[in-house]
Motif scaffolding. Structure first.
Motif, mmCIF file in Angstrom:
data_model
loop_
_atom_site.group_PDB
_atom_site.id
_atom_site.type_symbol
_atom_site.label_atom_id
_atom_site.label_comp_id
_atom_site.label_asym_id
_atom_site.label_seq_id
_atom_site.Cartn_x
_atom_site.Cartn_y
_atom_site.Cartn_z
ATOM 1 N N ASP A 178 0.823 -1.207 0.000
ATOM 2 C CA ASP A 178 0.000 0.000 0.000
ATOM 3 C C ASP A 178 0.862 1.263 0.000
ATOM 4 O O ASP A 178 1.348 1.699 1.044
ATOM 5 N N PHE A 179 1.041 1.840 -1.170
ATOM 6 C CA PHE A 179 1.823 3.066 -1.309
ATOM 7 C C PHE A 179 0.966 4.318 -1.135
ATOM 8 O O PHE A 179 1.462 5.429 -1.310
ATOM 9 N N ASN A 180 -0.300 4.142 -0.819
ATOM 10 C CA ASN A 180 -1.183 5.297 -0.602
ATOM 11 C C ASN A 180 -1.328 5.664 0.869
ATOM 12 O O ASN A 180 -1.989 6.652 1.194
ATOM 13 N N ARG A 181 -0.708 4.868 1.749
ATOM 14 C CA ARG A 181 -0.719 5.171 3.183
ATOM 15 C C ARG A 181 0.689 4.929 3.741
ATOM 16 O O ARG A 181 0.893 4.102 4.624
ATOM 17 N N LEU A 182 1.627 5.667 3.217
ATOM 18 C CA LEU A 182 3.026 5.458 3.569
ATOM 19 C C LEU A 182 3.320 5.802 5.026
ATOM 20 O O LEU A 182 2.695 6.682 5.628
ATOM 21 N N THR A 183 4.322 5.113 5.551
ATOM 22 C CA THR A 183 4.992 5.526 6.778
ATOM 23 C C THR A 183 6.347 6.094 6.377
ATOM 24 O O THR A 183 7.126 5.415 5.697
ATOM 25 N N LEU A 184 6.609 7.331 6.753
ATOM 26 C CA LEU A 184 7.906 7.944 6.483
ATOM 27 C C LEU A 184 8.756 7.861 7.739
ATOM 28 O O LEU A 184 8.318 8.260 8.821
ATOM 29 N N VAL A 185 9.968 7.357 7.588
ATOM 30 C CA VAL A 185 10.910 7.235 8.696
ATOM 31 C C VAL A 185 12.171 8.000 8.320
ATOM 32 O O VAL A 185 12.717 7.796 7.236
ATOM 33 N N GLY A 186 12.637 8.883 9.208
ATOM 34 C CA GLY A 186 13.828 9.649 8.865
ATOM 35 C C GLY A 186 14.648 10.016 10.082
ATOM 36 O O GLY A 186 14.112 10.420 11.109
ATOM 37 N N HIS A 187 15.955 9.857 9.958
ATOM 38 C CA HIS A 187 16.892 10.272 11.014
ATOM 39 C C HIS A 187 17.518 11.609 10.630
ATOM 40 O O HIS A 187 17.955 11.787 9.495
ATOM 41 N N SER A 188 17.525 12.535 11.565
ATOM 42 C CA SER A 188 18.207 13.815 11.376
ATOM 43 C C SER A 188 17.720 14.498 10.107
ATOM 44 O O SER A 188 16.532 14.782 9.967
ATOM 45 N N GLY A 201 14.750 12.997 8.598
ATOM 46 C CA GLY A 201 13.497 13.371 9.247
ATOM 47 C C GLY A 201 13.019 14.733 8.782
ATOM 48 O O GLY A 201 11.808 14.971 8.649
ATOM 49 N N ASP A 202 13.969 15.648 8.530
ATOM 50 C CA ASP A 202 13.606 16.957 7.984
ATOM 51 C C ASP A 202 12.982 16.805 6.595
ATOM 52 O O ASP A 202 11.980 17.452 6.273
ATOM 53 N N ILE A 203 13.575 15.950 5.770
ATOM 54 C CA ILE A 203 13.016 15.692 4.439
ATOM 55 C C ILE A 203 11.593 15.140 4.557
ATOM 56 O O ILE A 203 10.674 15.578 3.850
ATOM 57 N N SER A 204 11.414 14.187 5.464
ATOM 58 C CA SER A 204 10.100 13.554 5.628
ATOM 59 C C SER A 204 9.053 14.557 6.094
ATOM 60 O O SER A 204 7.927 14.589 5.590
ATOM 61 N N SER A 205 9.430 15.409 7.063
ATOM 62 C CA SER A 205 8.500 16.429 7.547
ATOM 63 C C SER A 205 8.190 17.441 6.456
ATOM 64 O O SER A 205 7.045 17.889 6.306
ATOM 65 N N TRP A 206 9.201 17.817 5.690
ATOM 66 C CA TRP A 206 9.007 18.771 4.595
ATOM 67 C C TRP A 206 7.985 18.236 3.594
ATOM 68 O O TRP A 206 7.083 18.960 3.146
ATOM 69 N N LEU A 207 8.126 16.960 3.234
ATOM 70 C CA LEU A 207 7.213 16.358 2.263
ATOM 71 C C LEU A 207 5.775 16.423 2.758
ATOM 72 O O LEU A 207 4.865 16.804 2.010
ATOM 73 N N ILE A 208 5.555 16.064 4.011
ATOM 74 C CA ILE A 208 4.192 16.106 4.548
ATOM 75 C C ILE A 208 3.674 17.535 4.584
ATOM 76 O O ILE A 208 2.496 17.792 4.276
ATOM 77 N N ASN A 209 4.538 18.480 4.936
ATOM 78 C CA ASN A 209 4.122 19.883 4.987
ATOM 79 C C ASN A 209 3.788 20.443 3.616
ATOM 80 O O ASN A 209 3.143 21.503 3.518
ATOM 81 N N GLU A 210 4.198 19.756 2.548
ATOM 82 C CA GLU A 210 3.798 20.159 1.198
ATOM 83 C C GLU A 210 2.327 19.857 0.927
ATOM 84 O O GLU A 210 1.776 20.336 -0.065
ATOM 85 N N GLY A 211 1.726 19.029 1.772
ATOM 86 C CA GLY A 211 0.307 18.747 1.611
ATOM 87 C C GLY A 211 -0.014 17.473 0.859
ATOM 88 O O GLY A 211 -1.138 17.322 0.364
ATOM 89 N N VAL A 212 0.937 16.531 0.772
ATOM 90 C CA VAL A 212 0.658 15.275 0.074
ATOM 91 C C VAL A 212 -0.394 14.482 0.846
ATOM 92 O O VAL A 212 -0.544 14.633 2.065
ATOM 93 N N ASP A 213 -1.110 13.633 0.129
ATOM 94 C CA ASP A 213 -2.212 12.895 0.750
ATOM 95 C C ASP A 213 -1.950 11.395 0.851
ATOM 96 O O ASP A 213 -2.878 10.626 1.079
ATOM 97 N N PHE A 214 -0.697 10.981 0.702
ATOM 98 C CA PHE A 214 -0.411 9.550 0.700
ATOM 99 C C PHE A 214 0.451 9.118 1.894
ATOM 100 O O PHE A 214 1.031 8.033 1.883
ATOM 101 N N VAL A 215 0.549 9.956 2.913
ATOM 102 C CA VAL A 215 1.326 9.609 4.108
ATOM 103 C C VAL A 215 0.378 9.421 5.288
ATOM 104 O O VAL A 215 -0.434 10.295 5.586
#
Length: 248
Positions: A131-141, A144-158
């Protein structure tokens, strides 16, 4: 032929070892992106009617994408397909260490977010049992900034965000996924990156502090006690439990 049969035997005996390295090419950005894909312990239960979850793992800056195997193993055993991405490639600008770091590093985070979106689109049709429409993003340091940035862009698949001591990009507010952040002890996050106590309650987020932990040791190279602490905190989160502090 012998080696092929041996590999198949190893994978059959221990499915947790089933994994592969590959390079995916983004022609629009001319980027050859190394990834490591590791499969759930029992991938036989995954199918198009019952898709298994997917975690995308982004490493800290300067750490190779496959040096978080202790986290991948946890997620594989919990039924996840794990895709670890190498974000920094030869020729990329170095990560800024002076000036306004949020402004200076934003190019890196935008590039990383685009890479996650590309890898997702590249693998989604191939791995149709996941299921790539309900991703879990995991990020260190920085991952994690990249992962948070992506979600803050407003994507709907996380669906879920897990960070290990990211420090620069604010955790998502508003329509947010499930948020779990493990915090180290040696460096503070920038202002407004983490939630206030009120926000934590409102958003039902889990922030875990690990005593005496170091930011740069949250990898395969870290001490065993810290990897055990991270493992136990992550297992707690996956089972629906949140301890605001943790000691090994």
């Amino acid at each position: 032929m012998y080696f092929k049969l041996l590999l198949l035997f190893i994978i059959w005996v221990s499915p947790a070892l089933a994994s592969e390295y590959r390079v995916v090419t983004d022609p629009d950005r001319q980027r050859d992106i190394p990834i490591h894909v590791s499969f759930p312990l029992d991938a036989s239960v995954c199918n198009v009617e019952n898709r298994c979850p997917v975690a995308v793992l982004s490493s800290g800056y300067g750490v190779a994408f496959d040096k978080y195997s202790f986290i991948s193993v946890i997620l594989n055993k919990a039924g996840y397909l794990v895709v670890a991405i190498q974000h920094e490639l030869p020729g990329d600008p170095a990560l800024a260490v002076t000036g306004n770091l949020y402004t200076e590093r934003s190019e890196n985070w935008k590039r990383g977010a685009e890479t996650v979106k590309f890898v997702r689109s590249k693998l989604q049709s191939e791995f149709s049992d996941f299921d790539f429409n309900r991703l879990t993003l995991v990020g260190h340091s920085n991952g994690g900034d990249i992962s948070s940035w992506l979600i803050n862009e407003g994507v709907d698949f996380v669906e879920t965000l897990i960070t290990l001591d990211h420090r620069r990009v604010p955790l998502p507010r508003g329509e947010v996924p499930n948020v779990f952040s493990i915090r180290g002890s040696d460096y503070p996050a920038d202002e407004a990156v983490l939630y206030t106590d009120r926000e934590k309650t409102m958003l039902n987020a889990c922030i875990v502090q690990i005593a005496n932990s170091k930011h740069n040791e949250m990898t395969d190279f870290g001490p065993d006690w810290l990897k055990t602490s991270i493992t136990n905190a992550l297992l707690g989160f996956l089972s629906g439990k949140c301890n605001s502090s943790y000691k090994a």
